[in-house]
Write an enzyme that holds these catalytic residues in place. Structure first.
Site, PDB file in Angstrom:
ATOM      1  CG  HIS A  10      -2.052   0.880   1.293  1.00 40.81           C
ATOM      2  ND1 HIS A  10      -2.358   1.761   0.300  1.00 40.81           N
ATOM      3  CD2 HIS A  10      -2.969   1.111   2.280  1.00 40.81           C
ATOM      4  CE1 HIS A  10      -3.408   2.489   0.652  1.00 40.81           C
ATOM      5  NE2 HIS A  10      -3.793   2.116   1.860  1.00 40.81           N
ATOM      6  CG  HIS A  16      -4.254   0.797  -8.664  1.00 38.78           C
ATOM      7  ND1 HIS A  16      -5.603   0.694  -8.410  1.00 38.78           N
ATOM      8  CD2 HIS A  16      -3.745   1.645  -7.748  1.00 38.78           C
ATOM      9  CE1 HIS A  16      -5.883   1.472  -7.375  1.00 38.78           C
ATOM     10  NE2 HIS A  16      -4.783   2.061  -6.952  1.00 38.78           N
ATOM     11  CG  ASP A  60       3.049   4.680  -4.321  1.00 34.80           C
ATOM     12  OD1 ASP A  60       2.848   5.763  -3.745  1.00 34.80           O
ATOM     13  OD2 ASP A  60       2.431   3.644  -4.056  1.00 34.80           O
TER      14      ASP A  60
HETATM   15  C1  LIG Z   1      -1.204  -2.911  -6.252  1.00 33.45           C
HETATM   16  C2  LIG Z   1      -1.231  -4.437  -6.209  1.00 33.45           C
HETATM   17  C3  LIG Z   1      -1.144  -4.905  -4.753  1.00 33.45           C
HETATM   18  C4  LIG Z   1      -2.554  -4.885  -6.833  1.00 33.45           C
HETATM   19  O1  LIG Z   1      -2.613  -6.268  -6.675  1.00 33.45           O
HETATM   20  P1  LIG Z   1      -3.695  -7.139  -7.467  1.00 33.45           P
HETATM   21  O2  LIG Z   1      -5.006  -6.446  -7.445  1.00 33.45           O
HETATM   22  O3  LIG Z   1      -3.616  -8.520  -6.909  1.00 33.45           O
HETATM   23  O4  LIG Z   1      -3.085  -7.086  -8.939  1.00 33.45           O
HETATM   24  P2  LIG Z   1      -3.633  -7.742 -10.265  1.00 33.45           P
HETATM   25  O5  LIG Z   1      -4.777  -8.658  -9.994  1.00 33.45           O
HETATM   26  O6  LIG Z   1      -3.819  -6.659 -11.250  1.00 33.45           O
HETATM   27  O7  LIG Z   1      -2.385  -8.635 -10.740  1.00 33.45           O
HETATM   28  C5  LIG Z   1      -2.391  -9.264 -11.983  1.00 33.45           C
HETATM   29  C6  LIG Z   1      -1.092  -9.989 -12.199  1.00 33.45           C
HETATM   30  O8  LIG Z   1      -0.030  -9.054 -12.363  1.00 33.45           O
HETATM   31  C7  LIG Z   1       0.983  -9.276 -11.425  1.00 33.45           C
HETATM   32  N1  LIG Z   1       1.445  -8.026 -10.919  1.00 33.45           N
HETATM   33  C8  LIG Z   1       0.654  -7.024 -10.462  1.00 33.45           C
HETATM   34  N2  LIG Z   1       1.440  -6.025 -10.049  1.00 33.45           N
HETATM   35  C9  LIG Z   1       2.706  -6.416 -10.250  1.00 33.45           C
HETATM   36  C10 LIG Z   1       3.952  -5.795 -10.009  1.00 33.45           C
HETATM   37  N3  LIG Z   1       4.027  -4.588  -9.469  1.00 33.45           N
HETATM   38  N4  LIG Z   1       5.065  -6.460 -10.348  1.00 33.45           N
HETATM   39  C11 LIG Z   1       5.017  -7.676 -10.909  1.00 33.45           C
HETATM   40  N5  LIG Z   1       3.861  -8.326 -11.161  1.00 33.45           N
HETATM   41  C12 LIG Z   1       2.728  -7.684 -10.824  1.00 33.45           C
HETATM   42  C13 LIG Z   1       0.314 -10.056 -10.303  1.00 33.45           C
HETATM   43  O9  LIG Z   1       1.247 -10.833  -9.567  1.00 33.45           O
HETATM   44  C14 LIG Z   1      -0.678 -10.881 -11.054  1.00 33.45           C
HETATM   45  O10 LIG Z   1       0.003 -11.988 -11.600  1.00 33.45           O
HETATM   46  P3  LIG Z   1      -0.639 -13.447 -11.498  1.00 33.45           P
HETATM   47  O11 LIG Z   1      -1.895 -13.346 -12.315  1.00 33.45           O
HETATM   48  O12 LIG Z   1       0.408 -14.312 -12.070  1.00 33.45           O
HETATM   49  O13 LIG Z   1      -0.903 -13.687 -10.036  1.00 33.45           O
HETATM   50  C15 LIG Z   1      -0.089  -5.016  -7.058  1.00 33.45           C
HETATM   51  O14 LIG Z   1      -0.146  -4.501  -8.360  1.00 33.45           O
HETATM   52  C16 LIG Z   1       1.264  -4.764  -6.436  1.00 33.45           C
HETATM   53  O15 LIG Z   1       1.694  -5.489  -5.542  1.00 33.45           O
HETATM   54  N6  LIG Z   1       1.977  -3.688  -6.890  1.00 33.45           N
HETATM   55  C17 LIG Z   1       3.236  -3.346  -6.308  1.00 33.45           C
HETATM   56  C18 LIG Z   1       3.017  -2.579  -5.019  1.00 33.45           C
HETATM   57  C19 LIG Z   1       2.545  -1.169  -5.250  1.00 33.45           C
HETATM   58  O16 LIG Z   1       3.073  -0.472  -6.108  1.00 33.45           O
HETATM   59  N7  LIG Z   1       1.557  -0.753  -4.450  1.00 33.45           N
HETATM   60  C20 LIG Z   1       1.016   0.575  -4.527  1.00 33.45           C
HETATM   61  C21 LIG Z   1      -0.389   0.527  -5.049  1.00 33.45           C
HETATM   62  S1  LIG Z   1      -0.997   2.173  -5.354  1.00 33.45           S
END
Ligand SMILES: CC(C)(COP(=O)(O)OP(=O)(O)OC[C@H]1O[C@@H](n2cnc3c(N)ncnc32)[C@H](O)[C@@H]1OP(=O)(O)O)[C@@H](O)C(=O)NCCC(=O)NCCS
Length: 375
Positions: free
Chosen positions: A221, A260, A311
Site C-alpha cells: 500500500h 493497481h 508511487d
Molecule cells: C497494487 C497491487 C497490490 C494490486 O494487486 P492485485 O489487485 O492482486 O493485482 P492484479 O490482480 O492486477 O495482478 C495481476 C497480475 O499481475 C501481477 N502483478 C501485479 N502487479 C505487479 C507488479 N508490481 N510487479 C510484478 N507483477 C505484478 C500479479 O502478480 C498478477 O500476476 P498473477 O496473475 O500471475 O498472479 C499489485 O499490483 C502490487 O503489488 N503492486 C506493487 C506494489 C505497489 O506499487 N503498491 C502501490 C499501489 S498504489
C-alpha cells in the site's frame, strides 16, 4: 484453498458501502474527489482547498480559505509532552511507527471530546503531522530540536521548511502541494477501509487514524514509493534498468510502484507527478534518475502491460527535492489523513457497524477429546 481470484479474495470488485467523496476508475481521468477531477484540482486548487472540500463537501471561497489556512497555521505547534515522546523514539525506528505513535499520543493529550469535535481533531492532526515527522527525524538524525512553526502558508511548504530549515523554492512548494493533492483520497483502499471499520464501532477519530496508519505502512500500500526509490537507485542506467527488471520478473518478484487493484491501464495520478518529476530533474541538473524511471515505465508496459501507479514517479520527484527516502510514506500520511478523516465523518453520518461474514473452510463439527487421547 480456493483460487484467490475466483474466491473473491481481497474483496476485489465488491461494493462495501456508499461514499460521496471519491470515484476511482469511473469518470473523468479516472479519479474524482467530490465530483472534481484530480487533474483539475492539481492544476487549479491547493491542498488546503482539497482538505476543505473533503471535510465540507464544497470548495471554499477566498474568505473561507483564508480563515481555514489561518486556523491550520494556529494549530501547528506540538505539545511539550509529545515532543518528549518523539525524542525517545530511536533513530532506526520505522518512520511510520513514529507517525502512528504521534497520532495516538496526541489523542491522549487532546482527545476528541465528542463527534461535534471531529473537525477540530482532524484539522489538528493535519496541522501537526508535518512537525511530528520532522521533529522526530531532525532530533534523532541531526540532534536538532526544531521549532514546529513556520511562516509558510501551505502545508507542503511548511513541511519542506521544517525538514530543511530553509525557505523552499516556489517549484518545490508547488510540487509538494500537487503531491499532497494526489495522495489525499482514494475511495475504499485498505487504510481508508480500516478507518471506516474503526469508525463504525463509534470509536474516536484518533483511533481510526492510528489504525489507518498501520494499514498504510505495508509495502503493498503506502510503502511502495520507498521501495520504488530503493529499486531505481540500484540501476546504473536505463539499459541496466531493463536488464535488472527482466531478472526480477523472471524471479517473479513484485516491482514496486507498478500495477493497481482497481485501475487496469493507467493511474491518472502518474501522468501528473511524472510531469513534475521531469521539471524537478531539470532543476536538479542531473536527469539520470528520471531517465531510468522512464525506461522502467516503458519496459514494464512493453513486457507485462503493467503501468506506473501514483508511487513510481513520486520516488524520483521526492529525491530531486532532497527528501530522505524513509520519509516518503509519512508524507503520504500527511495527505491521506484528509481522506481518512472525511470517511470517518461520512461513516458516522449514516452508521451501521461493519461486520461482514466469512465462508467457512475449516473442519467439520467435532468434540473435544480428553488430552491424554490426542495424538
Ligand atoms: C497494487 C497491487 C497490490 C494490486 O494487486 P492485485 O489487485 O492482486 O493485482 P492484479 O490482480 O492486477 O495482478 C495481476 C497480475 O499481475 C501481477 N502483478 C501485479 N502487479 C505487479 C507488479 N508490481 N510487479 C510484478 N507483477 C505484478 C500479479 O502478480 C498478477 O500476476 P498473477 O496473475 O500471475 O498472479 C499489485 O499490483 C502490487 O503489488 N503492486 C506493487 C506494489 C505497489 O506499487 N503498491 C502501490 C499501489 S498504489
Amino acid at each position: 484453498m480456493a483460487d484467490k481470484k475466483l474466491s473473491g479474495a481481497g474483496l476485489r470488485g465488491q461494493s462495501a458501502g456508499e461514499t460521496k467523496l471519491c470515484t476511482v476508475g469511473k469518470s473523468g481521468s479516472g479519479l474524482t474527489y467530490c465530483g472534481y477531477d484530480v487533474s483539475d484540482l492539481a492544476d487549479n486548487a491547493t491542498f488546503e482547498e482539497v482538505a476543505y472540500l473533503l471535510f465540507n463537501g464544497e470548495l471554499p471561497n477566498q474568505a473561507q480559505l483564508d480563515a481555514y489556512i489561518a486556523e491550520l497555521k494556529g494549530m501547528r505547534d506540538l505539545p511539550e509532552d509529545l515532543k518528549s515522546v518523539l525524542k525517545l523514539i530511536p533513530k532506526d525506528a520505522h518512520p511510520m511507527d513514529v507517525m502512528r505513535t504521534g497520532a495516538s499520543f496526541l489523542g491522549n493529550l487532546e482527545p476528541e471530546v465528542d463527534f461535534a469535535d471531529q473537525n477540530r481533531a482532524a484539522n489538528r492532526l493535519l496541522a501537526a503531522f508535518p512537525a511530528i515527522m520532522t521533529y522526530w527525524y531532525r532530533y534523532s538524525h541531526e540532534g536538532v530540536e526544531i521549532a514546529c512553526t513556520t511562516e509558510e502558508d501551505s502545508i507542503g511548504g511548511h513541511f519542506l521548511a521544517l525538514l530543511t530549515g530553509k525557505t523552499p523554492s516556489e517549484l518545490h512548494r508547488k510540487v509538494m502541494d500537487v503531491s499532497l493533492i494526489l495522495y489525499a483520497e482514494h475511495e475504499f483502499n485498505a487504510s481508508t477501509f480500516t478507518a471506516r471499520v474503526c469508525a463504525s464501532t463509534l470509536s474516536d477519530l484518533f483511533s481510526c487514524i492510528t489504525g489507518a496508519i498501520g494499514s498504510l505502512r505495508g509495502p503493498l500500500h503506502g510503502g511502495a514509493n520507498e521501495a520504488a526509490m530503493e529499486m531505481i537507485q540500484k540501476f546504473s542506467s536505463p539499459e541496466d534498468a531493463k536488464i535488472q527488471m527482466a531478472g526480477m520478473l523472471e524471479r517473479k518478484e513484485k516491482i514496486m510502484g507498478f500495477g493497481h487493484a482497481i485501475y487496469r491501464e493507467s493511474d491518472p495520478r502518474n501522468v501528473i507527478i511524472k510531469k513534475w518529476s521531469k521539471l524537478l530533474s531539470e532543476e536538479y541538473g542531473d536527469s539520470s534518475l528520471y531517465d531510468i524511471s522512464v525506461a522502467c515505465e516503458e519496459y514494464m508496459w512493453d513486457t507485462k502491460k503493467l503501468f506506473c501507479n501514483a508511487d513510481f514517479f513520486h520516488a524520483s520527484a521526492y529525491f530531486f527535492m532532497g527528501i530522505p527516502t524513509k520519509l516518503f510514506t509519512p508524507i503520504f500520511v500527511c495527505s491521506r489523513l484528509t481522506g481518512w478523516a472525511a470517511h470517518v465523518m461520512e461513516q458516522r453520518d449514516n452508521n451501521r457497524i461493519i461486520r461482514p461474514s466469512a465462508d467457512y473452510t475449516g473442519s467439520e463439527p467435532r468434540s473435544v477429546n480428553p488430552i491424554a487421547e490426542r495424538g
